[in-house]
Design a protein around this motif. Structure first.
Motif, PDB file in Angstrom:
ATOM      1  N   GLU A 168      -0.875  12.783  -1.272  1.00 33.54           N
ATOM      2  CA  GLU A 168      -1.162  13.798  -0.278  1.00 33.54           C
ATOM      3  C   GLU A 168      -2.613  13.466   0.091  1.00 33.54           C
ATOM      4  N   HIS A 169      -3.193  12.320  -0.421  1.00 34.14           N
ATOM      5  CA  HIS A 169      -4.670  11.937  -0.061  1.00 34.14           C
ATOM      6  C   HIS A 169      -4.221  10.468   0.585  1.00 34.14           C
ATOM      7  N   PRO A 170      -5.182  10.096   1.038  1.00 34.21           N
ATOM      8  CA  PRO A 170      -5.190   8.683   1.714  1.00 34.21           C
ATOM      9  C   PRO A 170      -5.176   7.788   0.500  1.00 34.21           C
ATOM     10  N   MET A 171      -4.279   6.822   0.564  1.00 34.79           N
ATOM     11  CA  MET A 171      -3.936   5.632  -0.343  1.00 34.79           C
ATOM     12  C   MET A 171      -5.497   4.950  -0.908  1.00 34.79           C
ATOM     13  N   ASP A 172      -5.855   5.009  -1.905  1.00 30.47           N
ATOM     14  CA  ASP A 172      -6.982   4.574  -2.300  1.00 30.47           C
ATOM     15  C   ASP A 172      -6.759   3.140  -3.047  1.00 30.47           C
ATOM     16  N   PRO A 173      -7.763   2.053  -2.764  1.00 29.08           N
ATOM     17  CA  PRO A 173      -7.428   0.958  -3.803  1.00 29.08           C
ATOM     18  C   PRO A 173      -7.206   0.994  -5.294  1.00 29.08           C
TER      19      PRO A 173
ATOM     20  N   GLU B 146       1.421  -1.564  -4.382  1.00 33.70           N
ATOM     21  CA  GLU B 146       0.907  -2.919  -4.054  1.00 33.70           C
ATOM     22  C   GLU B 146       0.427  -3.370  -2.701  1.00 33.70           C
ATOM     23  N   LYS B 147      -0.816  -3.677  -2.573  1.00 41.21           N
ATOM     24  CA  LYS B 147      -1.533  -3.914  -1.416  1.00 41.21           C
ATOM     25  C   LYS B 147      -1.696  -2.620  -0.391  1.00 41.21           C
ATOM     26  N   GLY B 148      -1.640  -1.302  -1.306  1.00 41.32           N
ATOM     27  CA  GLY B 148      -1.911  -0.115  -0.316  1.00 41.32           C
ATOM     28  C   GLY B 148      -0.706   0.342   0.086  1.00 41.32           C
ATOM     29  N   GLN B 149       0.429  -0.277  -0.384  1.00 42.45           N
ATOM     30  CA  GLN B 149       1.882   0.454   0.118  1.00 42.45           C
ATOM     31  C   GLN B 149       2.664   0.418  -1.219  1.00 42.45           C
ATOM     32  N   LEU B 150       3.759   1.572  -0.941  1.00 47.51           N
ATOM     33  CA  LEU B 150       4.575   1.895  -1.995  1.00 47.51           C
ATOM     34  C   LEU B 150       5.609   0.782  -1.837  1.00 47.51           C
ATOM     35  N   LYS B 151       5.676   0.056  -2.812  1.00 47.35           N
ATOM     36  CA  LYS B 151       7.000  -1.025  -3.058  1.00 47.35           C
ATOM     37  C   LYS B 151       8.033  -0.593  -3.902  1.00 47.35           C
ATOM     38  N   LEU B 152       9.324  -0.481  -3.262  1.00 41.31           N
ATOM     39  CA  LEU B 152      10.451   0.079  -4.021  1.00 41.31           C
ATOM     40  C   LEU B 152      10.407  -0.826  -5.285  1.00 41.31           C
ATOM     41  N   VAL B 153      10.689  -0.192  -6.398  1.00 42.02           N
ATOM     42  CA  VAL B 153      11.141  -0.729  -7.472  1.00 42.02           C
ATOM     43  C   VAL B 153      12.622  -0.629  -8.035  1.00 42.02           C
TER      44      VAL B 153
END
Length: 457
Positions: free
Chosen positions: A346-351, A443-450
């Motif tokens: 719900e918040h901006p993707m943070d490093p 990963e790198k600010g994105q959601l990567k499907l596991v």
């Protein structure tokens, strides 16, 4: 959170009867079949040759009820505005209410809140309680849910349901009064809403075996007998994420929760989920953002020797303060896994999210519902739209397969569950819900499907 999961797709073998040539007709026939499938998924486990929701919700295996086959394309376009205030998607609502209309890039106008709204002419009466005129994001979300309900009625419910929508104004006391009236009127077969937590919690304390079921839309509602929690709670997201890591061999977990928050729900859900895999919750630690999270991380080091994973619940705030403290200690890293929740998103993707694992609703697949919704209402649907659509669709499916009196505990608590635009879910006897969610890594600010699913039922 822009979380939407694609509706279960019918393949070519699920095409409507011969003679329906246009693609628009095919799509509407498919939606009608899905409504029927939604209800028949529950009729009942012993009647099904296979028990998984993916199988029992296959529209190609469901026959339309007598009198409806072949006519869905026309009937789904025809809302019953002339008699009961129904409407096709995007058209004004007729009847006693002041009419609202979709705005460019946003939900329907607050003008819809000026009176009772009734959609459809079906024999099954459904009450829906939404905060249409509430200020701020509460009202905006209520109007999004209203638009989602309108689309579901036009797709599926016009001839099956009479849906009466009332405005709670975002007032918990008023919402409670409306809800009590709805469940004691003897008219509604099911109540969808309210979204006010205090009002929903009040309903869960009431006794009475003859009341209709309530499909509650309140956020982080634990559920109660006959009062079913619809939304994905942060506790469930945390539990699903922890279970997914435990399934890979992790054994010792730490749970961090905001200081002052009621941590019992998250603690209980996480502990129960871990026990399935022989893992355990070593300690639950409240944290405070005011000290940058340093104290709780220091406490963890003295209380728990070499945890395998740390679960961070964020509540209404941002998790970044405690994440910064954890990062200073090398978490996440090779030895310790970091697990977040849907509320982080719900918040901006943070490093600082980098490397964390999160179980949440699918954020990439929008599917036919999102496409149709965007084309009709001129804005992108979010999870509020999806929840409202699914609950109206579920009501239509049960009404189609079992009739107005089909809303029993046996039907709603069917172990096979339901598949909707928010994914696969089922209701438990205690009113809580369980969802099978995709599992992601940041990963790198994105959601990567596991994994496509954290669990199945």
């Amino acid at each position: 959170m822009k979380a939407m999961k694609a509706w279960a797709k019918a393949d070519a073998s699920a095409a409507p009867a011969a003679g329906v040539a246009r693609q628009a007709d095919f799509r509407r026939e498919r939606w009608r079949a899905l409504a029927i499938a939604f209800g028949l998924a529950l009729m009942l486990c012993g009647c099904q040759s296979k028990s998984s929701a993916s199988d029992v919700l296959d529209p190609s295996a469901i026959a339309a009820p007598a009198g409806q086959a072949g006519s869905a394309a026309a009937s789904s376009q025809q809302a019953s505005g002339a008699t009961q205030g129904g409407a096709t998607p995007g058209s004004p609502i007729q009847g006693s209410a002041t009419v609202g209309s979709p705005t460019q890039g946003g939900p329907t106008s607050t003008a819809v809140a000026q009176g009772n709204l009734t959609l459809g002419t079906g024999p099954t009466k459904v009450a829906m309680l939404l905060p249409l005129s509430a200020p701020g994001s509460t009202g905006e979300n209520g109007r999004k849910m209203y638009d989602g309900a309108r689309l579901a009625m036009a797709d599926l419910g016009d001839k099956l349901l009479t849906l009466t929508i009332e405005d709670t104004r975002g007032d918990s006391g008023y919402a409670k009064d409306l809800a009590v009236k709805a469940i004691t009127s003897g008219t509604a077969k099911v109540v969808i809403g309210p979204s006010e937590l205090a009002a929903t919690q009040h309903l869960a304390k009431l006794s009475g075996s003859k009341r209709p079921p309530v499909l509650a839309l309140a956020d982080n509602f634990a559920g109660g007998p006959g009062i079913y929690s619809v939304r994905l709670s942060e506790a469930d997201s945390a539990a699903a994420g922890a279970a997914a890591i435990a399934s890979k061999g992790a054994k010792k977990f730490v749970l961090m929760v905001p200081a002052g928050a009621d941590s019992s729900a998250a603690e209980s859900r996480v502990a129960n989920a871990l026990s399935i895999y022989g893992a355990a919750l070593a300690v639950t630690l409240p944290y405070s953002a005011s000290d940058g999270g340093a104290k709780v991380v220091s406490d963890m080091g003295s209380l728990v020797d070499a945890p395998d994973a740390v679960v961070v619940v964020s509540g209404d705030g941002s998790p970044t303060a405690v994440l910064a403290a954890l990062k200073a200690k090398g978490i996440p890293g090779k030895a310790v896994t970091l697990i977040g929740t849907d509320r982080w998103l719900e918040h901006p993707m943070d490093p600082l999210y980098e490397g964390a694992y999160i179980a949440t609703l699918d954020q990439s697949e929008t599917g036919p519902i999102a496409d149709r919704f965007k084309a009709t209402y001129n804005y992108q649907p979010d999870v509020n739209v999806a929840y409202a659509y699914d609950m109206v669709a579920l009501s239509a499916g049960i009404a189609s397969s079992a009739g107005p009196d089909g809303f029993s505990k046996q039907v709603l608590e069917n172990a096979s569950g339901f598949r909707g635009s928010t994914g696969l879910f089922r209701f438990r006897a205690d009113g809580s819900s369980q969802r099978s969610m995709p599992f992601f890594k940041v990963e790198k600010g994105q959601l990567k499907l596991v994994e496509k699913s954290t669990a199945g039922f």
